[in-house]
Each structure stands twice: as C-alpha cells, then as structure tokens.
Design an enzyme around this catalytic site. Structure first.
Site, PDB file in Angstrom:
ATOM      1  N   LYS B  96      41.466  25.963  42.530  1.00  0.00           N
ATOM      2  CA  LYS B  96      40.534  26.379  43.020  1.00  0.00           C
ATOM      3  C   LYS B  96      39.211  25.495  42.325  1.00  0.00           C
ATOM      4  CE  LYS B  96      37.281  30.178  43.340  1.00  0.00           C
ATOM      5  NZ  LYS B  96      36.907  31.319  42.851  1.00  0.00           N
ATOM      6  N   GLY B 157      29.718  38.125  41.841  1.00  0.00           N
ATOM      7  CA  GLY B 157      29.368  39.220  41.387  1.00  0.00           C
ATOM      8  C   GLY B 157      28.330  40.015  41.821  1.00  0.00           C
ATOM      9  N   ALA B 184      34.275  35.501  46.925  1.00  0.00           N
ATOM     10  CA  ALA B 184      33.036  35.973  46.040  1.00  0.00           C
ATOM     11  C   ALA B 184      32.017  36.780  46.944  1.00  0.00           C
ATOM     12  CB  ALA B 184      32.194  34.845  45.640  1.00  0.00           C
ATOM     13  N   GLY B 185      31.408  37.733  46.378  1.00  0.00           N
ATOM     14  CA  GLY B 185      30.460  38.632  46.866  1.00  0.00           C
ATOM     15  C   GLY B 185      30.625  40.009  47.399  1.00  0.00           C
ATOM     16  N   ASN B 206      37.007  39.628  42.704  1.00  0.00           N
ATOM     17  CA  ASN B 206      37.380  39.869  41.074  1.00  0.00           C
ATOM     18  C   ASN B 206      36.709  41.030  40.527  1.00  0.00           C
ATOM     19  OD1 ASN B 206      37.972  39.964  38.390  1.00  0.00           O
ATOM     20  ND2 ASN B 206      37.729  37.671  38.246  1.00  0.00           N
ATOM     21  N   THR B 207      35.319  40.862  40.552  1.00  0.00           N
ATOM     22  CA  THR B 207      34.499  41.903  39.939  1.00  0.00           C
ATOM     23  C   THR B 207      34.672  43.315  40.560  1.00  0.00           C
ATOM     24  OG1 THR B 207      32.942  39.968  39.767  1.00  0.00           O
ATOM     25  CG2 THR B 207      32.045  42.368  38.937  1.00  0.00           C
TER      26      THR B 207
END
Lengths: 326, 256
Positions: B96, B157, B184-185, B206-207
């Site tokens: 990635k 994040g 993301a996001g 992830n977050t």
C-alpha cells in the site's frame, strides 16, 4: 517459618516485589547484575504518573481498579507521592479529543479558565478549559527506586548474585527468553529544564497523533513523554520522535521553546498481547511481568498478588496463569 | 467478492492495525469484522535488527492477507526503500503506497505517488496507491501499472466520511474494471455502507475501529455495514423521487 525468595531483576517490578514480601515477613534477596537502580531498568525512564482514571480511557477495568491502590502503597513504602491530580487539555482544533476523553473518564471534572487558573496559572494562559482528575497522583521514579533500594538494604534484603531461594522472575523484557508472548513497546522521552513554566501536577495534551504528557520533577525540571512504538528496540531515539515531543510541549506552552534539553531517554516496555500484566507460574519459577506503561501504577498490585500466592496460597483473581505441567 | 492482483479476498473490509488499546483487542476486532486484509506499517517500527518483529508476528497470526504500507513516508525514495523492506519482511509483492505530501493533513502527494508507483511496479511490486479522488491522477496511476486504486473518503483520521461523492462516483464510472477501495476518512459504518453502495469493491479503515470506545463492537458494526452495502448494490436500488416540488398542478385532477 520464614520463606526465602530470590527476586531476579531490580527494576520497579522486582523492588516492589521485594518490599511487599519482606514487609510480610519473608526473607528476600534481589539479584540484579547492574546493581543499584539506574538506566538499565525500563522504569528509570518512566513518567511516574499514578493516573488510573486517565489510563482507564484506553486500558482494561482491572488496571483502573488495581491502579487506584497504588498511591497508598507507594506512600507506605517511603515514596514521596504528590497527590495533586492530573489535568488534561487539548488545543483548539482537537476539542473533539477532549470531549471523547471526558465521556470515557466519567470522574473527570471540566474546569473553566478561572478554575484552571487557580490550579495552574501558566496553563490558563494557553487553555480556556481543562479536565481535572483530582484523585490522581505522581511520583519521581528515580528518587522512588533509589529510596526503595536503600530501604530494602536497610531492612535486611540482600542484593546478591546467586539465587538461593524460590525464584520470582521480574526481569521485564529480558524474560523474553522464556515468555514467548512478551514483546517490547518502545518509548522515547525527554527531560528538560524550563524555569519559565511552573506546573505542579502532570498535564496531558491530547492529540490524535502526537499525544504528550508532562510531569513536573521540581526545580523547573520536566519529564516529557512518551512515544509508543511497536518495537523491541531499547536504544536509538529518532529525530522524528524527539521533534514530536518537543513540538507538542512547545504547543502546550511557548515558553518550552526556551527550555534546556537535559536528557533524551529511550527504552522498551515489556508487554503481553492484551497489555495487562501477568503472574505466571512455569515449573518452579514464578514470573511477574508485562507491566507495559503501568510500572509504578501496577507493580504494587502485582507484588501484593504474588505475595498472596506464595505466602498464603491465595490465587490471584486476575492476571494469574498457571503453566505448570500436571 | 473483490479480487486484487489476481487474489480473491472473501471480505469487503480491510483494517489497519495501528492505535488499538492492545494487540489482543486488535485480534478480537479482526475476528469480529471478518476483515480479509490487514494493513501494517513498517517505516517507524523497523528500527535496527527488525525490532518490530514481535508485533508483525501477531499480525501474521491473524490469518488474513497482509498488506504492508509505507505510512509516514514523505518522499519517493523513502517510500520505495520502505516498500523494499516490507517485501523482505512479509514475503509479499503487495504494497500500500503512501507518499505523504502534507504533514498536517497527511494528504497524498499526487506527483510523488505516480513516480513511486512507476518505480515499484517496474520492480515487480503490486501497488495499492493511497490517492485522492482526482480522475486524472487515477488515470496516470493506472497507466504506470496500478491495478487497484484507493482514493480517500476524507483526510486520514478525520472520520468525515465521503467528502466528494460525485468524484467517487465518477471514478467508479471511469474505471469499471479496476478494483476501487475507499481508503481513509471513514468514521461510521453508514459511511462504509455508502461507499459499497456506490459500487466500491472494499473500504479500508483504522481509526474508526481502533479509537472507538469498544473497538470490537465497532468492527462488528462495519462488517455488517459493508455486507448491507454490497446487498444494496447488487439489488439495483430504486431511484429516489422528489415529491416536494410537484411538476404539474394537481388541484381538481385525478391524483397520479
């Protein structure tokens, strides 16, 4: 009848273990090849925050429950525990972090600027609100370890080099040779002198990527910590980590920009996969390990539980594993 | 189910492995999410003598495909070196690719990304580029050999969800045969469901899971959301109809 124990490892885990067993009437020796407490021990680099409520935001309930008893234990064993609570702040853009923290630390009180000013005037110059956890405390890890070492020697604990009693293994990360699920979590920290900032209690600055805590050590000296990197490396502070810590301190109060850099410290915390400590019996040996970032917070609990086990045959309710073959 | 570089993955959910309260909770979250791919960063953890290997061993034990990433790399050279290290560590050509262009927002550097993707593809890597939803950038990435595209939903994040739905739809329409992943996001399962409803092959986050008060419950929530999104996408959803502005006067007429 007095039992005889050989504790291997003279960091916070081993010394707390020696203190607890010895106070309960056992005969104790400590085997530490590096001698008196010093930079060879991971706990030498610790923040020394006794902050169970703050830790509870991301740690398991057992850590909070046992951690709440830590301040009293250290006080009973001669440590200079300072109970002035913890303050938690976030910069303008990160107010959502403060909101989340408040939700997850229900005992925290939200202070407005006047209330904050009465506690920490210098912090109130920068922040209009803060969370306050009044019950929390802190201590100076190095002074505490050194004093504990001195007291143990005075009360008859022998510092030897050849174990003769029942072994309690408190070697931290070095015990990875036997404890295959133990890993290192690297931490980097700084010690600075900054006479322009006065703080009398630990302050945590929340940030999604660069969280920081600052622990006052007196005389204008502060400990800034700490990174948390999945690596067993016990040396090599990187410029990036140091810069992140410095930057966060500078953002907390611009006067830190003029601070004198006294020390850059780095070590790896011993941790099990759930980041909770263990008392593990393997063969004749008992291992107490995995204190992770909770050395001073949980060493007393681990010592008490181990003493219950070996002196009173009381099996600890949590964190105990019997790996003996039957 | 999505296929990346010839490998079919039995889940539309990909999870990052950073910031969990503990590796044990991470493993539990993976089990509950049934995620098919775990991304893992190597730049910072590597240190001397592969000091991060204990953690990486835990990731490999999750029993899912490992997608190492170049998180934290701000230059092409750094990203390429990190990718080479990751190939050695994880014995995979998958990478990635993150080339960060803006330190504060972690926005990708589109120019460096094309350069690094070209070099890595040439070197035999199978590149998963973390990019913006810019159509031209994505075309260039495909030209240099990327067979997967991973546009952001919002900056890393933030949890803001899908910031440019039009742009994401446009990518789907222009690249009908390239697997697309919103990376993301994302902050909520509903946002993940939305991405899959748009026809995206998977989401990576992830977050949202790691920093939830209960990561395991949140992982379960995302698993159900991507499943719901996929069913909705297959089901050929109705078109929304606006009844708020009548197109013809209805007074005195039969109501239609």
């Amino acid at each position: 009848m007095s039992r005889f124990f050989s504790i291997i490892g003279g960091g916070v885990c081993g010394l707390a273990m020696a203190a607890e067993l010895s106070a309960r009437g056992a005969q104790v020796e400590v085997i530490e090849r590096n001698g008196a407490p010093g930079e060879h021990a991971c706990s030498w680099w610790a923040g020394g925050m006794l902050a169970p409520e703050c830790e509870g935001v991301s740690a398991e309930p057992g850590i909070v429950m046992e951690g709440r008893k830590a301040a009293a234990w250290w006080e009973n064993h001669g440590a200079a525990v300072i109970q002035r609570g913890t303050l938690v702040v976030a910069l303008g853009r990160d107010q959502s972090e403060l909101k989340t923290f408040a939700r997850r630390a229900p005992t925290a009180a939200m202070l407005d600027r006047p209330a904050l000013e009465s506690l920490e005037p210098h912090l109130a110059e920068q922040f209009s609100k803060a969370l306050y956890l009044a019950e929390e405390a802190h201590l100076d890890p190095r002074a505490t370890l050194t004093e504990l070492h001195r007291r143990l020697a005075r009360t008859g604990v022998v510092f030897g080099d050849d174990p003769k009693g029942q072994i309690i293994d408190c070697r931290g990360l070095a015990a990875r040779d036997t404890l295959s699920d133990l890993r290192g979590v690297k931490g980097e920290m700084l010690v600075v002198r900054c006479p322009d900032v006065a703080l009398s209690r630990p302050v945590r600055l929340l940030h999604p990527r660069f969280p920081l805590y600052i622990v006052p050590r007196g005389d204008g000296v502060f400990m800034l910590g700490a990174t948390q990197i999945e690596s067993g490396e016990r040396g090599r502070a990187t410029l990036r980590s140091v810069m992140e810590l410095m930057n966060a301190a500078y953002a907390l109060h611009p006067a830190f920009g003029e601070a004198e850099l006294l020390e850059i410290g780095v070590d790896a915390r011993p941790a099990f996969p759930d980041n909770q400590p263990r008392i593990r019996q393997i063969g004749e040996r008992i291992y107490a390990n995995g204190l992770f970032r909770h050395g001073f917070l949980l060493a007393p609990a681990l010592a008490r539980m181990t003493a219950d086990l070996v002196l009173e045959c009381k099996t600890p309710e949590i964190w105990y594993e019997d790996h003996r073959e039957r | 189910m999505p296929e990346f570089y010839g490998k079919e993955i039995a889940s539309r959910l990909m999870l990052g492995t950073a910031q969990y309260p503990s590796p044990a909770i991470l493993a539990d979250a993976f089990r509950q999410s049934a995620a098919g791919i775990a991304t893992v960063s190597v730049r910072r953890e590597a240190g001397g003598d592969q000091a991060g290997q204990d953690f990486w061993a835990l990731i490999q034990d999750l029993g899912v495909a490992v997608l190492p990433n170049t998180a934290g790399c701000h230059s092409v050279r750094e990203a390429v070196t990190t990718a080479q290290m990751a190939r050695e560590l994880f014995d995979t050509n998958w990478i990635k690719l993150e080339v960060i262009g803006h330190a504060d927002t972690l926005q990708p550097d589109p120019f460096g990304l094309i350069d690094a993707a070209a070099q890595l593809t040439e070197d035999g890597f199978e590149v998963f580029p973390y990019c913006t939803e810019d159509l031209v950038l994505c075309e260039r990435l495909v030209e240099v050999g990327c067979k997967v595209l991973m546009p952001w939903g919002a900056p890393i994040g933030t949890g803001l969800g899908l910031n440019n739905i039009y742009g994401l739809r446009s990518l789907r329409a222009h690249f009908p045969d390239i697997p697309l992943v919103v990376d993301a996001g994302l902050g909520l399962p509903s946002q993940a469901a939305h991405a899959i409803e748009l026809g995206y092959d998977a989401v990576l986050l992830n977050t949202a899971v790691a920093k939830a008060g209960d990561p395991v419950a949140m992982a379960k929530g995302f698993a159900r959301a991507v499943e719901a999104g996929a069913l909705a996408h297959q089901a050929d959803a109705m078109e929304p109809r606006d009844m708020a502005a009548p197109s013809t006067p209805v007074f005195g007429k039969a109501i239609l």
